[in-house]
Scaffold this active site. Sequence first.
Site, PDB file in Angstrom:
ATOM      1  N   ARG A   1       0.841  -1.191   0.000  1.00 40.95           N
ATOM      2  CA  ARG A   1       0.000   0.000   0.000  1.00 40.95           C
ATOM      3  C   ARG A   1       0.884   1.253   0.000  1.00 40.95           C
ATOM      4  O   ARG A   1       2.088   1.184   0.234  1.00 40.95           O
ATOM      5  CB  ARG A   1      -0.910   0.005   1.231  1.00 40.95           C
ATOM      6  CG  ARG A   1      -2.007  -1.042   1.190  1.00 40.95           C
ATOM      7  CD  ARG A   1      -2.770  -1.118   2.503  1.00 40.95           C
ATOM      8  NE  ARG A   1      -1.977  -1.748   3.566  1.00 40.95           N
ATOM      9  CZ  ARG A   1      -2.416  -1.936   4.807  1.00 40.95           C
ATOM     10  NH1 ARG A   1      -3.623  -1.525   5.150  1.00 40.95           N
ATOM     11  NH2 ARG A   1      -1.653  -2.536   5.705  1.00 40.95           N
TER      12      ARG A   1
ATOM     13  N   LYS B   1       1.584   1.916   7.304  1.00 46.75           N
ATOM     14  CA  LYS B   1       1.903   1.104   8.478  1.00 46.75           C
ATOM     15  C   LYS B   1       2.802   1.850   9.448  1.00 46.75           C
ATOM     16  O   LYS B   1       3.444   2.838   9.109  1.00 46.75           O
ATOM     17  CB  LYS B   1       2.566  -0.208   8.060  1.00 46.75           C
ATOM     18  CG  LYS B   1       1.605  -1.183   7.404  1.00 46.75           C
ATOM     19  CD  LYS B   1       0.383  -1.477   8.282  1.00 46.75           C
ATOM     20  CE  LYS B   1       0.735  -2.211   9.564  1.00 46.75           C
ATOM     21  NZ  LYS B   1      -0.471  -2.409  10.429  1.00 46.75           N
TER      22      LYS B   1
ATOM     23  N   TYR C   1      -1.080   4.479  10.619  1.00 42.28           N
ATOM     24  CA  TYR C   1      -1.471   3.528  11.652  1.00 42.28           C
ATOM     25  C   TYR C   1      -0.294   3.318  12.590  1.00 42.28           C
ATOM     26  O   TYR C   1       0.853   3.170  12.145  1.00 42.28           O
ATOM     27  CB  TYR C   1      -1.847   2.174  11.029  1.00 42.28           C
ATOM     28  CG  TYR C   1      -3.163   2.158  10.297  1.00 42.28           C
ATOM     29  CD1 TYR C   1      -4.360   2.369  10.969  1.00 42.28           C
ATOM     30  CD2 TYR C   1      -3.217   1.927   8.927  1.00 42.28           C
ATOM     31  CE1 TYR C   1      -5.569   2.359  10.305  1.00 42.28           C
ATOM     32  CE2 TYR C   1      -4.420   1.908   8.250  1.00 42.28           C
ATOM     33  CZ  TYR C   1      -5.603   2.126   8.939  1.00 42.28           C
ATOM     34  OH  TYR C   1      -6.799   2.124   8.281  1.00 42.28           O
TER      35      TYR C   1
ATOM     36  N   HIS D   1      -0.886   1.587  16.227  1.00 42.09           N
ATOM     37  CA  HIS D   1      -1.170   0.393  17.046  1.00 42.09           C
ATOM     38  C   HIS D   1      -0.123   0.245  18.151  1.00 42.09           C
ATOM     39  O   HIS D   1       0.605  -0.741  18.234  1.00 42.09           O
ATOM     40  CB  HIS D   1      -1.204  -0.862  16.164  1.00 42.09           C
ATOM     41  CG  HIS D   1      -2.264  -0.840  15.108  1.00 42.09           C
ATOM     42  ND1 HIS D   1      -3.611  -0.876  15.413  1.00 42.09           N
ATOM     43  CD2 HIS D   1      -2.183  -0.773  13.752  1.00 42.09           C
ATOM     44  CE1 HIS D   1      -4.315  -0.844  14.292  1.00 42.09           C
ATOM     45  NE2 HIS D   1      -3.477  -0.770  13.269  1.00 42.09           N
TER      46      HIS D   1
ATOM     47  N   GLU E   1      -5.922   4.881  13.656  1.00 39.51           N
ATOM     48  CA  GLU E   1      -6.881   3.999  14.310  1.00 39.51           C
ATOM     49  C   GLU E   1      -7.586   4.610  15.515  1.00 39.51           C
ATOM     50  O   GLU E   1      -8.542   4.027  16.032  1.00 39.51           O
ATOM     51  CB  GLU E   1      -6.214   2.677  14.723  1.00 39.51           C
ATOM     52  CG  GLU E   1      -5.253   2.767  15.901  1.00 39.51           C
ATOM     53  CD  GLU E   1      -3.839   3.110  15.477  1.00 39.51           C
ATOM     54  OE1 GLU E   1      -2.938   3.025  16.337  1.00 39.51           O
ATOM     55  OE2 GLU E   1      -3.620   3.460  14.283  1.00 39.51           O
TER      56      GLU E   1
ATOM     57  N   ASP F   1     -20.851 -11.584  20.336  1.00 43.13           N
ATOM     58  CA  ASP F   1     -20.578 -10.217  20.770  1.00 43.13           C
ATOM     59  C   ASP F   1     -21.274  -9.992  22.110  1.00 43.13           C
ATOM     60  O   ASP F   1     -22.272 -10.666  22.414  1.00 43.13           O
ATOM     61  CB  ASP F   1     -21.076  -9.204  19.731  1.00 43.13           C
ATOM     62  CG  ASP F   1     -20.356  -7.863  19.816  1.00 43.13           C
ATOM     63  OD1 ASP F   1     -19.615  -7.526  18.878  1.00 43.13           O
ATOM     64  OD2 ASP F   1     -20.516  -7.164  20.841  1.00 43.13           O
TER      65      ASP F   1
ATOM     66  N   SER G   1     -21.822 -12.930  24.225  1.00 42.06           N
ATOM     67  CA  SER G   1     -20.484 -13.369  24.614  1.00 42.06           C
ATOM     68  C   SER G   1     -20.354 -13.607  26.117  1.00 42.06           C
ATOM     69  O   SER G   1     -20.504 -12.682  26.920  1.00 42.06           O
ATOM     70  CB  SER G   1     -19.447 -12.327  24.171  1.00 42.06           C
ATOM     71  OG  SER G   1     -18.155 -12.728  24.553  1.00 42.06           O
TER      72      SER G   1
ATOM     73  N   VAL H   1     -12.326  -8.749  17.598  1.00 39.19           N
ATOM     74  CA  VAL H   1     -12.696  -7.873  18.711  1.00 39.19           C
ATOM     75  C   VAL H   1     -11.820  -6.623  18.714  1.00 39.19           C
ATOM     76  O   VAL H   1     -10.657  -6.656  18.327  1.00 39.19           O
ATOM     77  CB  VAL H   1     -12.586  -8.601  20.056  1.00 39.19           C
ATOM     78  CG1 VAL H   1     -13.615  -9.716  20.135  1.00 39.19           C
ATOM     79  CG2 VAL H   1     -11.189  -9.155  20.282  1.00 39.19           C
ATOM     80  N   LEU H   2     -12.392  -5.511  19.160  1.00 49.15           N
ATOM     81  CA  LEU H   2     -11.680  -4.240  19.132  1.00 49.15           C
ATOM     82  C   LEU H   2     -12.065  -3.395  20.339  1.00 49.15           C
ATOM     83  O   LEU H   2     -13.243  -3.200  20.636  1.00 49.15           O
ATOM     84  CB  LEU H   2     -12.015  -3.472  17.851  1.00 49.15           C
ATOM     85  CG  LEU H   2     -11.481  -2.042  17.765  1.00 49.15           C
ATOM     86  CD1 LEU H   2      -9.957  -2.048  17.654  1.00 49.15           C
ATOM     87  CD2 LEU H   2     -12.110  -1.287  16.605  1.00 49.15           C
TER      88      LEU H   2
ATOM     89  N   VAL I   1      -7.698 -11.430  13.260  1.00 49.33           N
ATOM     90  CA  VAL I   1      -7.679 -10.143  12.567  1.00 49.33           C
ATOM     91  C   VAL I   1      -7.176  -9.024  13.480  1.00 49.33           C
ATOM     92  O   VAL I   1      -6.567  -8.055  13.017  1.00 49.33           O
ATOM     93  CB  VAL I   1      -9.095  -9.807  12.032  1.00 49.33           C
ATOM     94  CG1 VAL I   1      -9.127  -8.416  11.406  1.00 49.33           C
ATOM     95  CG2 VAL I   1      -9.537 -10.855  11.010  1.00 49.33           C
TER      96      VAL I   1
ATOM     97  N   ASP J   1      -2.999  -6.823  15.177  1.00 50.70           N
ATOM     98  CA  ASP J   1      -2.364  -5.501  15.257  1.00 50.70           C
ATOM     99  C   ASP J   1      -2.433  -4.936  16.668  1.00 50.70           C
ATOM    100  O   ASP J   1      -1.567  -4.163  17.084  1.00 50.70           O
ATOM    101  CB  ASP J   1      -3.049  -4.517  14.304  1.00 50.70           C
ATOM    102  CG  ASP J   1      -2.419  -4.518  12.917  1.00 50.70           C
ATOM    103  OD1 ASP J   1      -1.198  -4.621  12.829  1.00 50.70           O
ATOM    104  OD2 ASP J   1      -3.173  -4.421  11.940  1.00 50.70           O
TER     105      ASP J   1
ATOM    106  N   ASN K   1      -0.605  -7.081   8.764  1.00 50.32           N
ATOM    107  CA  ASN K   1      -1.044  -6.121   7.736  1.00 50.32           C
ATOM    108  C   ASN K   1      -1.820  -6.863   6.646  1.00 50.32           C
ATOM    109  O   ASN K   1      -1.477  -6.821   5.469  1.00 50.32           O
ATOM    110  CB  ASN K   1       0.137  -5.342   7.150  1.00 50.32           C
ATOM    111  CG  ASN K   1       1.237  -6.226   6.568  1.00 50.32           C
ATOM    112  OD1 ASN K   1       1.446  -7.343   7.019  1.00 50.32           O
ATOM    113  ND2 ASN K   1       1.952  -5.726   5.571  1.00 50.32           N
ATOM    114  N   MET K   2      -2.892  -7.507   7.056  1.00 54.72           N
ATOM    115  CA  MET K   2      -3.701  -8.295   6.132  1.00 54.72           C
ATOM    116  C   MET K   2      -4.110  -7.522   4.879  1.00 54.72           C
ATOM    117  O   MET K   2      -3.993  -8.038   3.769  1.00 54.72           O
ATOM    118  CB  MET K   2      -4.950  -8.841   6.836  1.00 54.72           C
ATOM    119  CG  MET K   2      -4.702 -10.026   7.745  1.00 54.72           C
ATOM    120  SD  MET K   2      -6.242 -10.620   8.507  1.00 54.72           S
ATOM    121  CE  MET K   2      -7.131 -11.233   7.070  1.00 54.72           C
TER     122      MET K   2
END
Length: 379
Positions: A15, A75, A94, A96, A118, A198, A220, A239-240, A267, A270, A300-301
């Site tokens: 990217r 990134k 980003y 993280h 983010e 969730d 959940s 989850v985030l 996922v 990060d 970095n999917m």
Amino acid sequence: MRVGVPREIKDNEFRVGLTPSSALELTRRGHDVLVETGAGLGSGLPDAEYVAAGARLAPDAASVWADAELIVKVKEPQVSERALLRRGQVLFTYLHLAPDPGQTRDLLASGATCVAYETVTSRSGGLPLLTPMSEVAGRLAPQVGAHCLEKEAGGRGVLLGGVPGVPSADVVILGGGVAGTHAATIALGMGANVTVVDRDTEALRRLDFRFGTGVSTIFSTSTAIADLVRRADLLIGTVLVPGAAAPKLVTRAMVEGMKQGSVIVDVCIDQGGCCETSRPTTHSRPTYVEAGVVHYCVTNMPGAVARTSTFALNNATLPFVLALAGKGWRQAMIDDPHLRDGLNVHEGVLACRPVAEALGMAWTSAADVLETKTAASAP
């Protein structure tokens, strides 16, 4: 303002921080855009398109970092890049930081102002610069998970959608947010049996309204997660907690109880990952096997589909880049409290509470940073 775009150097990261059309928006406003030679090639964006947009080409990364006042990336800066940061420079990318104390220390030591995609927010309370990449990663997760389930990839030898007379795979998705919803969309389209977990009942209602009986929704709890993980062929973690480290919802004992050859796609790696057995991987070596379970934990999917991801990300970041370049970081954040939420580091001060709590470090609010800066600059 001089805006710099270095070529990304993370493993198989193709990217680029600005597209030629984004560069053109900046140059038309009188800004000087400096792009490292070849920065856009991985996204199918040749140097000639940047030149046509009025940007200048730099022969190497060092030239970009040395000259630019605002660095726009994708990134988090790698170790060699962090050594090039300096006081007075603004980094927009980003970051993280919550699971990355080494990077955090380096950014603090640099004296630079570091704004994280983010943690920028929206009026609705969303995360507008994380959303497009969450959409991409969510849609990729069933796709890479399906491949990992193939026998030659180390999996159980299960076809995600099954065939007539043979059951489909059981896909369990932890988290019903943006990434989880998009993962469910693709997994359902591939013919899998999909369950989303969730703790937000409104999110579960939204999923139920969107998918009807096609997707099962479960509230959940530790007991529910343990039971679903045990039965899953493919477990997708999405989850985030904004800015913070991801909670470890899946214990090592749960992973050890999974079917041999089942797959985990984490996922949220990060932010540290939601499984105790998860550790970061790269596109060059995307998987490993632990407790007989294939783990895909690429940090970095979206880089796997660089062109789609670059355009989707630029659509979201461009207004903020224009604000930072046009007003300067301080005035831009005074004018926009949502951009202000993106301030993570400024001149040796940590300005993001979730990161500070995750790392056990002191912090100062972004509002206080701005107030102090304003007072210091007053005549």
